[in-house]
Design a protein around this motif. Structure first.
Motif, PDB file in Angstrom:
ATOM      1  N   LEU A 195      12.538  -4.785  -1.295  1.00 28.69           N
ATOM      2  CA  LEU A 195      11.050  -4.525  -0.789  1.00 28.69           C
ATOM      3  C   LEU A 195      10.935  -4.164   0.486  1.00 28.69           C
ATOM      4  O   LEU A 195      10.646  -3.286   1.381  1.00 28.69           O
ATOM      5  N   THR A 196      11.213  -5.755   1.538  1.00 33.61           N
ATOM      6  CA  THR A 196      10.963  -4.899   2.557  1.00 33.61           C
ATOM      7  C   THR A 196      11.859  -4.275   3.763  1.00 33.61           C
ATOM      8  O   THR A 196      10.630  -3.717   4.372  1.00 33.61           O
ATOM      9  N   PRO A 197      13.225  -4.040   3.647  1.00 36.34           N
ATOM     10  CA  PRO A 197      13.361  -2.929   4.139  1.00 36.34           C
ATOM     11  C   PRO A 197      13.111  -1.604   3.666  1.00 36.34           C
ATOM     12  O   PRO A 197      13.150  -0.411   5.108  1.00 36.34           O
ATOM     13  N   THR A 198      12.538  -1.226   2.343  1.00 41.10           N
ATOM     14  CA  THR A 198      12.256   0.399   2.427  1.00 41.10           C
ATOM     15  C   THR A 198      11.438   0.334   2.760  1.00 41.10           C
ATOM     16  O   THR A 198      10.873   1.796   3.024  1.00 41.10           O
ATOM     17  N   LEU A 199      10.223  -0.827   2.513  1.00 39.29           N
ATOM     18  CA  LEU A 199       9.071  -0.277   3.370  1.00 39.29           C
ATOM     19  C   LEU A 199       8.935  -0.459   4.586  1.00 39.29           C
ATOM     20  O   LEU A 199       8.294   0.991   5.038  1.00 39.29           O
ATOM     21  N   THR A 200      10.067  -0.745   4.580  1.00 37.09           N
ATOM     22  CA  THR A 200       9.890  -1.028   6.773  1.00 37.09           C
ATOM     23  C   THR A 200      10.324   0.969   6.910  1.00 37.09           C
ATOM     24  O   THR A 200       9.612   1.321   8.267  1.00 37.09           O
ATOM     25  N   LEU A 201      11.649   0.959   6.440  1.00 34.98           N
ATOM     26  CA  LEU A 201      12.364   2.657   6.222  1.00 34.98           C
ATOM     27  C   LEU A 201      11.519   3.475   6.140  1.00 34.98           C
ATOM     28  O   LEU A 201      11.410   4.433   6.703  1.00 34.98           O
ATOM     29  N   SER A 202      10.104   3.466   4.796  1.00 28.91           N
ATOM     30  CA  SER A 202       9.664   4.785   4.330  1.00 28.91           C
ATOM     31  C   SER A 202       8.079   4.583   5.802  1.00 28.91           C
ATOM     32  O   SER A 202       8.327   5.756   6.208  1.00 28.91           O
ATOM     33  N   VAL A 203       7.682   3.566   6.620  1.00 27.13           N
ATOM     34  CA  VAL A 203       7.230   3.558   7.121  1.00 27.13           C
ATOM     35  C   VAL A 203       7.117   4.104   8.531  1.00 27.13           C
ATOM     36  O   VAL A 203       6.337   4.968   9.122  1.00 27.13           O
ATOM     37  N   GLY A 204       8.116   4.401   8.637  1.00 26.39           N
ATOM     38  CA  GLY A 204       8.922   4.254   9.886  1.00 26.39           C
ATOM     39  C   GLY A 204       8.752   5.532  10.079  1.00 26.39           C
ATOM     40  O   GLY A 204       8.755   6.440  11.260  1.00 26.39           O
ATOM     41  N   ILE A 205       9.948   6.572   9.028  1.00 26.93           N
ATOM     42  CA  ILE A 205      10.140   7.566   9.358  1.00 26.93           C
ATOM     43  C   ILE A 205       8.889   8.640   8.561  1.00 26.93           C
ATOM     44  O   ILE A 205       9.182   9.712   9.297  1.00 26.93           O
ATOM     45  N   THR A 206       8.168   7.746   7.903  1.00 30.10           N
ATOM     46  CA  THR A 206       6.739   8.847   7.242  1.00 30.10           C
ATOM     47  C   THR A 206       5.684   9.394   8.996  1.00 30.10           C
ATOM     48  O   THR A 206       5.787   9.939   8.660  1.00 30.10           O
ATOM     49  N   THR A 207       5.831   7.785   9.474  1.00 28.06           N
ATOM     50  CA  THR A 207       4.929   8.150  10.853  1.00 28.06           C
ATOM     51  C   THR A 207       6.068   8.375  11.719  1.00 28.06           C
ATOM     52  O   THR A 207       4.968   9.293  12.438  1.00 28.06           O
ATOM     53  N   LEU A 208       6.981   8.484  11.876  1.00 24.62           N
ATOM     54  CA  LEU A 208       8.198   9.518  12.735  1.00 24.62           C
ATOM     55  C   LEU A 208       7.888  11.013  13.145  1.00 24.62           C
ATOM     56  O   LEU A 208       7.887  11.734  13.313  1.00 24.62           O
ATOM     57  N   MET A 209       7.860  11.201  11.708  1.00 22.53           N
ATOM     58  CA  MET A 209       8.094  12.570  11.067  1.00 22.53           C
ATOM     59  C   MET A 209       5.992  13.191  11.218  1.00 22.53           C
ATOM     60  O   MET A 209       6.180  14.816  11.827  1.00 22.53           O
ATOM     61  N   PHE A 210       5.102  12.762  11.063  1.00 20.99           N
ATOM     62  CA  PHE A 210       3.947  12.810  11.511  1.00 20.99           C
ATOM     63  C   PHE A 210       3.859  13.049  13.553  1.00 20.99           C
ATOM     64  O   PHE A 210       3.024  14.583  13.429  1.00 20.99           O
ATOM     65  N   LEU A 211       4.490  12.513  13.790  1.00 16.46           N
ATOM     66  CA  LEU A 211       4.301  12.388  15.379  1.00 16.46           C
ATOM     67  C   LEU A 211       5.325  13.928  15.787  1.00 16.46           C
ATOM     68  O   LEU A 211       4.762  14.247  16.918  1.00 16.46           O
ATOM     69  N   VAL A 212       6.550  13.990  15.182  1.00 19.73           N
ATOM     70  CA  VAL A 212       7.453  14.732  15.899  1.00 19.73           C
ATOM     71  C   VAL A 212       7.216  16.529  15.016  1.00 19.73           C
ATOM     72  O   VAL A 212       7.213  17.121  15.796  1.00 19.73           O
ATOM     73  N   ALA A 213       7.129  16.548  13.870  1.00 20.82           N
ATOM     74  CA  ALA A 213       6.779  17.473  13.248  1.00 20.82           C
ATOM     75  C   ALA A 213       5.379  17.908  12.623  1.00 20.82           C
ATOM     76  O   ALA A 213       5.390  19.303  12.444  1.00 20.82           O
ATOM     77  N   TYR A 214       4.450  17.307  12.777  1.00 20.94           N
ATOM     78  CA  TYR A 214       3.679  17.949  12.197  1.00 20.94           C
ATOM     79  C   TYR A 214       2.763  19.011  12.603  1.00 20.94           C
ATOM     80  O   TYR A 214       2.548  19.863  11.756  1.00 20.94           O
ATOM     81  N   VAL A 215       2.421  18.715  13.795  1.00 24.13           N
ATOM     82  CA  VAL A 215       1.830  19.631  14.655  1.00 24.13           C
ATOM     83  C   VAL A 215       2.403  21.226  15.168  1.00 24.13           C
ATOM     84  O   VAL A 215       1.957  22.341  14.626  1.00 24.13           O
ATOM     85  N   PRO A 216       3.864  20.786  15.134  1.00 29.08           N
ATOM     86  CA  PRO A 216       4.655  22.064  15.636  1.00 29.08           C
ATOM     87  C   PRO A 216       4.825  23.394  13.811  1.00 29.08           C
ATOM     88  O   PRO A 216       4.335  24.366  13.967  1.00 29.08           O
ATOM     89  N   GLN A 217       4.554  22.009  12.886  1.00 22.79           N
ATOM     90  CA  GLN A 217       4.532  22.617  11.803  1.00 22.79           C
ATOM     91  C   GLN A 217       3.196  23.532  11.175  1.00 22.79           C
ATOM     92  O   GLN A 217       2.812  24.088  10.546  1.00 22.79           O
ATOM     93  N   ALA A 218       2.392  22.762  11.938  1.00 22.67           N
ATOM     94  CA  ALA A 218       0.702  23.751  11.432  1.00 22.67           C
ATOM     95  C   ALA A 218       1.240  24.481  12.077  1.00 22.67           C
ATOM     96  O   ALA A 218      -0.173  25.552  11.887  1.00 22.67           O
ATOM     97  N   ALA A 219       1.023  24.422  13.629  1.00 26.21           N
ATOM     98  CA  ALA A 219       0.689  25.556  14.339  1.00 26.21           C
ATOM     99  C   ALA A 219       1.677  27.056  13.814  1.00 26.21           C
ATOM    100  O   ALA A 219       1.220  27.865  13.997  1.00 26.21           O
ATOM    101  N   ILE A 220       2.685  26.482  13.280  1.00 23.96           N
ATOM    102  CA  ILE A 220       3.373  27.786  12.468  1.00 23.96           C
ATOM    103  C   ILE A 220       3.109  28.459  11.629  1.00 23.96           C
ATOM    104  O   ILE A 220       2.304  29.558  11.344  1.00 23.96           O
ATOM    105  N   MET A 221       2.241  27.481  10.700  1.00 24.47           N
ATOM    106  CA  MET A 221       1.329  27.181   9.630  1.00 24.47           C
ATOM    107  C   MET A 221      -0.169  28.479   9.681  1.00 24.47           C
ATOM    108  O   MET A 221      -0.034  28.959   8.645  1.00 24.47           O
TER     109      MET A 221
END
Length: 276
Positions: A53-79
């Motif tokens: 549980l601990t490593p998987t939740l840490t991985l899940s939170v980290g990747i999801t947060t990073l993706m929204f910080l890096v990828a969400y705005v550019p993709q929203a702009a294109i869409m």
């Protein structure tokens, strides 16, 4: 040429219609939800998840947060040019899908593969499929269903392959088509995820690649509907890996039901032959 196009379109429409009817009648789309309920009411199945549980939740939170910080705005702009007012929602769904793919890739490859195997096999034991599980691992005498799981004889669950990643990237641009594109993308991902959920079952059965293909094609609608439901659940942020375990339970419940029906059918045929 136009007549040929119409004929092909009509044939494809009939094929999709038949698969949709098959998907609905199979009720396979219910198994991911059955998996959630069964998992919550059988505490012995929690142990493989808790151990990771601990490593998987840490991985899940980290990747999801990073993706929204890096990828969400550019993709929203294109869409914004393709989806208009629903660009924010479409971009969020796309980002969640991308996050889910990365999380599943890393977690299932490095963190939770053995835990998912234990969950699948433990669920089969709880459904009295002892002989089937015995084809892939040693089974011990005492304790609950997870405690009875012994050493693996067959190594299960294929990891992510380069082909799967390539297909995902090829389908990704569909999300830039408003609503319809995202729906098609999810269906295509579900079509792949459905059969993958029964990789362990196929291995325990000892089926060849050709036998697996025939089985999947026979139940294509059911596998697609299961895969779509499971894929959508695993898109939910921060809970996707928990749903990976409940989807595994659902897949095992489905496999157990398939086994019971096959056993019942074979017994009926034997009784009929004896009667003759």
């Amino acid at each position: 040429m136009s007549d040929r196009v119409k004929q092909v379109a009509a044939e494809e429409a009939e094929r999709v219609k038949a698969m949709t009817v098959d998907a609905f009648q199979s009720r396979a789309y219910l198994y991911p939800f059955k998996g959630v309920f069964y998992f919550t009411t059988h505490k012995d199945l929690w142990r493989p998840l808790i151990s990771k549980l601990t490593p998987t939740l840490t991985l899940s939170v980290g990747i999801t947060t990073l993706m929204f910080l890096v990828a969400y705005v550019p993709q929203a702009a294109i869409m914004a040019f393709t989806s208009g007012p629903i660009a924010a929602i479409s971009a969020a769904l796309l980002t969640l899908s991308e996050s889910s793919t990365l999380i599943n890739l890393l977690a299932k490859t490095f963190l939770i593969e053995d835990a998912l195997v234990d969950t699948f096999d433990g669920t089969l034991l709880s459904q009295n499929c002892t002989n089937l599980v015995g084809e892939g691992r040693q089974i011990q005498g005492g304790g609950d269903n997870i405690a009875r799981l012994g050493k693996l004889v067959k190594k299960p669950f294929a990891k992510f392959t380069p082909n799967a990643i390539v297909r995902y990237l090829l389908y990704l641009p569909l999300n830039f088509i408003p609503v319809v594109g995202t729906v098609i993308f999810i269906i295509l991902q579900g079509k792949r995820a459905g059969p993958a959920a029964h990789t362990r079952y196929f291995q325990l059965k000892g089926w060849s690649k050709r036998e697996r293909e025939i089985h999947v094609e026979e139940f294509r609608g059911g596998y697609t509907s299961f895969g779509v439901t499971a894929f959508v659940l695993e898109m939910i942020p921060f809970a996707n890996l928990i749903f990976a375990f409940t989807n595994t339970v659902g897949a095992a419940l489905w496999a157990a039901d398939v086994e019971k029906k096959a056993t019942t059918s074979s017994r009926v045929r034997e009784l009929a032959q004896k009667a003759d």
